[in-house]
Write a protein that holds these residues in place. Structure first.
Motif, PDB file in Angstrom:
ATOM      1  N   GLY A 148       2.482  14.902  -5.137  1.00 13.32           N
ATOM      2  CA  GLY A 148       2.650  15.829  -4.570  1.00 13.32           C
ATOM      3  C   GLY A 148       3.477  15.371  -2.982  1.00 13.32           C
ATOM      4  N   ASP A 149       2.468  15.569  -1.949  1.00  8.82           N
ATOM      5  CA  ASP A 149       3.471  15.460  -0.703  1.00  8.82           C
ATOM      6  C   ASP A 149       3.476  14.287  -0.543  1.00  8.82           C
ATOM      7  N   PHE A 165      -6.947  16.584   3.255  1.00 13.68           N
ATOM      8  CA  PHE A 165      -6.989  18.431   2.508  1.00 13.68           C
ATOM      9  C   PHE A 165      -5.594  18.445   3.476  1.00 13.68           C
ATOM     10  N   LEU A 166      -5.165  17.584   4.581  1.00 10.25           N
ATOM     11  CA  LEU A 166      -4.226  19.042   4.928  1.00 10.25           C
ATOM     12  C   LEU A 166      -2.702  18.544   4.791  1.00 10.25           C
ATOM     13  N   ARG A 167      -2.229  19.778   4.502  1.00  7.76           N
ATOM     14  CA  ARG A 167      -0.298  19.694   3.993  1.00  7.76           C
ATOM     15  C   ARG A 167       0.387  20.963   5.032  1.00  7.76           C
ATOM     16  N   ALA A 168       1.392  19.687   5.283  1.00 10.80           N
ATOM     17  CA  ALA A 168       2.426  20.838   5.939  1.00 10.80           C
ATOM     18  C   ALA A 168       3.058  21.914   4.964  1.00 10.80           C
ATOM     19  N   ASN A 169       2.970  21.753   3.251  1.00 10.32           N
ATOM     20  CA  ASN A 169       3.789  22.924   2.925  1.00 10.32           C
ATOM     21  C   ASN A 169       5.238  23.160   3.464  1.00 10.32           C
ATOM     22  N   ILE A 170       5.854  22.272   3.548  1.00  4.36           N
ATOM     23  CA  ILE A 170       6.864  22.439   3.683  1.00  4.36           C
ATOM     24  C   ILE A 170       7.871  23.169   3.104  1.00  4.36           C
ATOM     25  N   CYS A 171       8.462  24.746   3.292  1.00  4.48           N
ATOM     26  CA  CYS A 171       9.314  25.847   2.616  1.00  4.48           C
ATOM     27  C   CYS A 171      11.141  25.269   3.073  1.00  4.48           C
ATOM     28  N   GLN A 185      12.349  19.020   1.284  1.00  2.58           N
ATOM     29  CA  GLN A 185      10.676  17.433   1.817  1.00  2.58           C
ATOM     30  C   GLN A 185      10.651  16.583   0.921  1.00  2.58           C
ATOM     31  N   THR A 196      11.812  22.656  -1.697  1.00  5.01           N
ATOM     32  CA  THR A 196      11.469  23.428  -2.569  1.00  5.01           C
ATOM     33  C   THR A 196      11.187  25.115  -2.371  1.00  5.01           C
TER      34      THR A 196
END
Lengths: 423, 94
Positions: free
Chosen positions: B21-22, B42-48, B51, B71
């Motif tokens: 994961g991150d 629980f929180l993610r930057a979820n970079i496009c 990463q 990604t």
């Protein structure tokens, strides 16, 4: 826009099909809308429709960066079901299923909703017990069509599965939801678009949001590839890309990761499979149905790592093909016609979000994991209710971003806080 | 197909690896406020884009790795042994 009716079809038939008009307009964006929905997928279009119909909102735009129905709306396996057991989920998806049952009439558009049964195969006595518990929960909470089939019944109904007793995971029975089935995904997008457009909603395609203009705790305008548009309220319905817009709004992290999910369709065959069949065992995951055109439509697991790319990898193609062969060996010589991938919002507990946000006039519809297609009518219904009234109805009370802070996870699989595990 | 150059085994097909994961998440101290733990879990930057993430070479040396990857394009920029902080935490607990 011409209404569809038996008389109109007949009349157009004898007059050379010359009288049909375009199904929805192609308007230029105005400088202001009371409500702007970002994302012209199924949820955005359905939300626009119900905002207008249920709540009388007059000035609505749907902004779509590509063309409507070109994202996950056109990349799913079109399965509709409501076999959920967690409080919140089961009522929500059952409401969605009841809306599906009337959707073609509601929209005056044939969405080809086919209630052909959803059959989840079971491979051990323990799995049968667990399924019986879940499906009994459904029967006790308003989903009457849940059944457990023994092997004899299953063999009668679906004769050409792999029933070999020497199979690695022999089939022992099935959990069945009879009102579940499939629908024509494009028709759902077009039906909602046409119905919303008829009610005055502006559907603006090729219009990407490039920036979010804020004044303190409010959004004032959206910068788009077709100019600046001011908004009274804004709704995001862009599953797969939620974090990118969230970032533009300057809002930090989300309990979401973007993953890609592949789907496949074979060459068209004569009628072979009358139901939706699902196989999930020993790390394998596979679901299949046959489209009205004859193609076998199927899919499996996520591509196992985070990605924003709408293209699938080869190991999953092999994985899904192996699952297909173990469940329906008769597919062995069928040619694959196409395969593709969609980017989905995988959430931390496998459940979605329809909720308010840290900004006063921004509302969020996101985190649909594998399940956004079947949720379309209810997601639109309740997201519209949320935007119109500015407060969540009890039905969606726990679909908020703060549920993790309250210690609540609506975790149907019991997989824990890891997005990739909620397939 | 993605090739991941494992620092211990060399270039291998990504099918040999599982995704963690991150990799940028720093877990807070055990007595940190609940909100800090909530954010980390629980929180993610979820970079496009590019990463840092963790992978495990499950069908190889079984080592955890830190991979810098795009990604969107899947281009891999670097692969190194997992965060030394992990080793430090384990050492501190031992």
């Amino acid at each position: 826009m011409t209404r569809f009716s038996a008389w109109n079809v007949l009349w157009q038939g004898i007059t050379g099909q010359k009288g049909w008009t375009r199904q929805w307009r192609d308007p230029e964006p105005k400088s202001h809308y009371d409500v702007i929905l970002v994302g012209g997928g199924l949820h955005g279009l359905a939300t626009a429709y119900y905002l207008s119909k249920n709540h009388g909102v007059r000035s609505i735009a749907v902004l779509e960066k590509g063309w409507i129905g070109g994202g996950n709306a056109g990349r799913n396996t079109t399965i509709v079901r409501s076999n959920y057991t967690r409080p919140g989920n089961r009522e929500f998806y059952e409401h969605s299923l009841t809306l599906w049952e009337e959707l073609s009439h509601e929209l005056n558009y044939n969405v080809m909703f086919s209630q052909r049964s959803h059959i989840a195969l079971l491979h051990s006595p323990g799995a049968i017990d667990a399924a019986a518990r879940g499906y009994n929960t459904m029967r006790l909470t308003g989903t009457p069509d849940a059944e457990i089939w023994d092997l004899d019944r299953l063999q009668q109904e679906v004769p050409h599965l792999n029933y070999a007793s020497g199979a690695r995971f022999p089939i022992m029975g099935a959990a069945v939801q009879k009102r579940a089935g499939t629908a024509r995904h494009d028709a759902v997008a077009w039906g909602y678009a046409r119905a919303a457009d008829t009610r005055g909603v502006d559907i603006i395609q090729n219009c990407a949001v490039t920036g979010v203009e804020r004044n303190g705790g409010r959004i004032t305008a959206l910068e788009t590839s077709r100019g600046r548009i001011t908004a009274g309220k804004v709704g995001f319905a862009v599953a797969g890309n939620t974090s990118r817009l969230w970032n533009m709004a300057g809002l930090g992290g989300l309990p979401i990761e973007s993953h890609k999910l592949q789907a496949f369709v074979s060459e068209p065959l004569k009628p072979l499979l009358d139901q939706v069949v699902v196989f999930g065992m020993g790390g394998a995951h596979f679901y299949i149905s046959q489209s009205d055109k004859g193609g076998m439509v199927f899919g499996g697991d996520l591509d196992w790592y985070k990605s924003y790319a709408q293209r699938g990898n080869l190991p999953i193609v092999q994985d899904v093909a192996e699952a297909a062969m173990s469940v329906m060996p008769c597919l062995g010589r069928v040619k694959l016609l196409r395969h593709w991938a969609g980017v989905v919002d995988m959430s931390m507990d496998g459940t979605h979000f329809i909720c308010k946000t840290p900004l006063d006039n921004l509302y969020l519809n996101a985190g649909w994991n594998y399940g956004g297609f079947k949720a379309t009518p209810a997601a639109g219904w309740w997201f519209a209710d949320l935007i119109a009234n500015g407060r969540p109805a009890p039905m969606i009370g726990n679909f908020d971003l703060k549920r993790f802070e309250r210690g609540l996870q609506i975790d149907e699989r019991g997989a824990g806080a890891d997005p990739k595990l909620h397939g | 197909m993605i090739w991941i150059t494992c620092p211990f085994c060399g270039p291998r097909d990504h099918a040999e690896f599982s995704y963690g994961g991150d990799g940028s998440i720093q877990y807070p101290a055990l007595d940190a406020p609940v909100q800090d733990w909530h954010d980390a879990v629980f929180l993610r930057a979820n970079i496009c884009g590019v990463q840092t993430e963790t992978w495990q070479h499950v069908h190889g040396c079984r080592m955890w790795l830190k991979v810098v990857r795009d990604t969107m394009t899947h281009e891999i920029h670097s692969v190194t042994p997992a965060h030394p902080g992990l080793a430090a935490v384990l050492e501190a607990e031992a």
